[in-house]
Design an enzyme around this catalytic site. Structure first.
Site, short mmCIF file in Angstrom:
data_model
loop_
_atom_site.label_atom_id
_atom_site.label_comp_id
_atom_site.label_asym_id
_atom_site.label_seq_id
_atom_site.Cartn_x
_atom_site.Cartn_y
_atom_site.Cartn_z
N SER A 187 54.73 -54.28 1.21
CA SER A 187 55.32 -55.07 -0.15
C SER A 187 54.35 -56.16 -0.63
CB SER A 187 56.40 -55.84 0.25
OG SER A 187 57.30 -54.74 0.95
N SER A 188 54.74 -56.64 -1.81
CA SER A 188 53.95 -57.65 -2.62
C SER A 188 54.28 -59.08 -2.11
CB SER A 188 54.14 -57.59 -4.10
OG SER A 188 55.49 -57.89 -4.46
N ASP A 242 64.60 -54.71 -5.74
CA ASP A 242 64.89 -56.05 -5.23
C ASP A 242 63.81 -56.97 -4.97
OD1 ASP A 242 64.14 -54.47 -3.09
OD2 ASP A 242 65.95 -54.86 -1.80
N HIS A 286 61.49 -49.72 -5.40
CA HIS A 286 62.70 -50.78 -5.07
C HIS A 286 62.81 -51.97 -6.02
CE1 HIS A 286 62.11 -49.01 -0.74
NE2 HIS A 286 62.50 -48.10 -1.75
N ASP A 318 67.04 -49.52 2.12
CA ASP A 318 66.31 -48.49 1.32
C ASP A 318 67.11 -47.28 1.66
OD1 ASP A 318 64.23 -50.42 1.27
OD2 ASP A 318 62.79 -49.29 2.29
N CYS A 328 66.31 -56.52 1.76
CA CYS A 328 65.76 -55.18 2.20
C CYS A 328 66.42 -55.08 3.59
CB CYS A 328 64.28 -55.10 2.50
SG CYS A 328 63.49 -55.27 0.83
N ARG A 334 57.23 -58.80 -13.97
CA ARG A 334 57.76 -57.29 -14.35
C ARG A 334 59.04 -57.54 -15.14
NH1 ARG A 334 58.15 -56.29 -7.79
NH2 ARG A 334 55.95 -56.56 -7.25
N ASP A 339 65.73 -43.87 -3.57
CA ASP A 339 66.05 -44.73 -2.49
C ASP A 339 67.13 -45.46 -2.87
OD1 ASP A 339 63.71 -43.74 -1.15
OD2 ASP A 339 62.82 -45.73 -0.95
#
Ligand code: DAV
Length: 367
Positions: free
Chosen positions: A298-299, A247, A245, A108, A351, A264, A196
């Site tokens: 996060s998802s 990634d 982010h 990040d 990450c 997405r 970021d």
């Protein structure tokens, strides 16, 4: 010990030297505008803050240490940051917050482009001082590698003018969030450049940067001026109600092949540069889990947050069976890595690492 050379131009060339984060002393920070906008409305994290439970810190550190050992065994040099005291408040003339975030995830904060490592501005107040965790390493690289460029983007002021007040609610609802994402109306304003490092993907001469919660258009323009020999492309993913982010959304695996989160999708007009150059954008496999682990920002799409070791080899989280299967079908050798127990600390395999050295040089993949 072997001297450092900093060099990395993309996400897939053979990896030889990498930084892996640490979970020590990680905190759930107190409420602040940019962070709150990202915490899902139904999350178990809403309204709580403080040091993360010690057993979760210990488990995450065990997993990160084991991942580092796995990489070392494959001949990759692994460095670890030096955690600062994240329990300390962060105060500047412009803001105060009662704790910091942690020393995860390095991706990040640190953007490696060629022989340069750039410290990102960040957009959360609790992450303003996060670069200090990496300063001992960056100082060492600077001593050892006469070509290393250690750069830091202008520290942002992060006053309330940086955040749209419309986002300061936990009752916005997904429909409204999706509408705002499609309109590119994000929590951060255009008060000053913000980005970021994890919103940036490196494709040799081209940098692909996500415009979303953590990176604004001025941040992208700052990167454009800072890297005059690169082409910098802004992308956005309207299907993501919490866009931070790139990634877990867009994952290049090797020249010519990218995985895209099927929820997405990269808009048609932004696909042109890839398609015109024969790149394939494939839907990523579904995550193996229906929910993220407890206390996780996060998802479930950390499933596609993979670390490519070279164009034929990829580290995938060991419980992500569908993602592993897909990699296998795509002809990649899969290295399974247990990391789900560390997801809550800020992310997956991409990450929790930051590139120092990949073989190869700056190529033009989109001539
Ligand atoms: O899908 O929650 C996580 C990205 C973390 N670097 C997501 C994005």
């Amino acid at each position: 010990m072997q001297k450092t050379t900093v060099n990395s131009w993309n996400e897939w060339d053979p990896l030889k030297h990498v930084i892996v984060g640490r979970a020590d002393d990680c905190h759930i920070p107190p409420a602040e505008p940019a962070l709150d906008a990202k915490v899902p409305e139904d999350s178990d994290m809403r309204g709580q803050w403080g040091r993360r439970p010690q057993d979760t810190i210990d488990e995450a550190n065990e997993l990160l240490d084991a991942f580092a050992a796995q990489l070392t065994k494959r001949g990759i040099r692994v460095d670890r940051p030096t955690p600062i005291n994240h329990a300390l408040p962060a105060t500047t003339p412009d803001f105060h917050t009662d704790s910091q975030f942690g020393c995860m995830p390095p991706r990040d904060v640190l953007l490696t482009v060629g022989s340069e490592i750039l410290e990102a501005t960040m957009s959360y107040r609790c992450r303003w001082f996060e670069y200090l965790n990496y300063r001992p390493l960056l100082q060492q690289y600077w001593e050892e590698d006469p070509n290393f460029r250690h750069e830091a983007a202008p520290k942002p002021r992060l006053t309330d003018a940086d955040y749209h007040p419309d986002y300061l609610s936990d009752k916005i609802g997904t429909e409204k969030r999706l509408q705002w994402a499609a309109e590119k109306f994000f929590v951060t304003t255009e008060e000053e450049p913000l980005f970021d490092a994890a919103d940036v993907l490196r494709f040799g001469r081209d940098l692909v940067v996500q415009h979303g919660f953590t990176t604004n258009l001025k941040g992208i323009e700052w990167l454009r001026r800072h890297f005059p020999d690169h082409r910098v492309h802004a992308v956005n993913f309207p299907g993501d109600p919490y866009p931070i982010h790139i990634d877990a959304t867009f994952t290049p695996l090797r020249p010519g092949l990218i995985l895209n989160n099927p929820g997405r999708r990269l808009p048609d007009d932004q696909r042109k540069m890839f398609e015109a150059n024969g790149w394939e954008i494939k839907d990523a496999a579904q995550p193996a889990h229906n929910t993220p682990p407890p206390l996780c920002y996060s998802s479930t799409w950390l499933s596609m947050n993979v670390l490519v070791l070279d164009p034929k080899t990829v580290c995938v989280e060991a419980s992500e069976v569908y993602q592993m299967e897909q990699m296998d079908r795509l002809g990649l050798e899969v290295v399974p890595v247990n990391l789900r127990g560390a997801y809550a600390f800020g992310g997956g395999l991409h990450c929790c690492t930051a590139d120092v050295y990949r073989e190869g040089s700056c190529e033009d993949y989109f001539p």
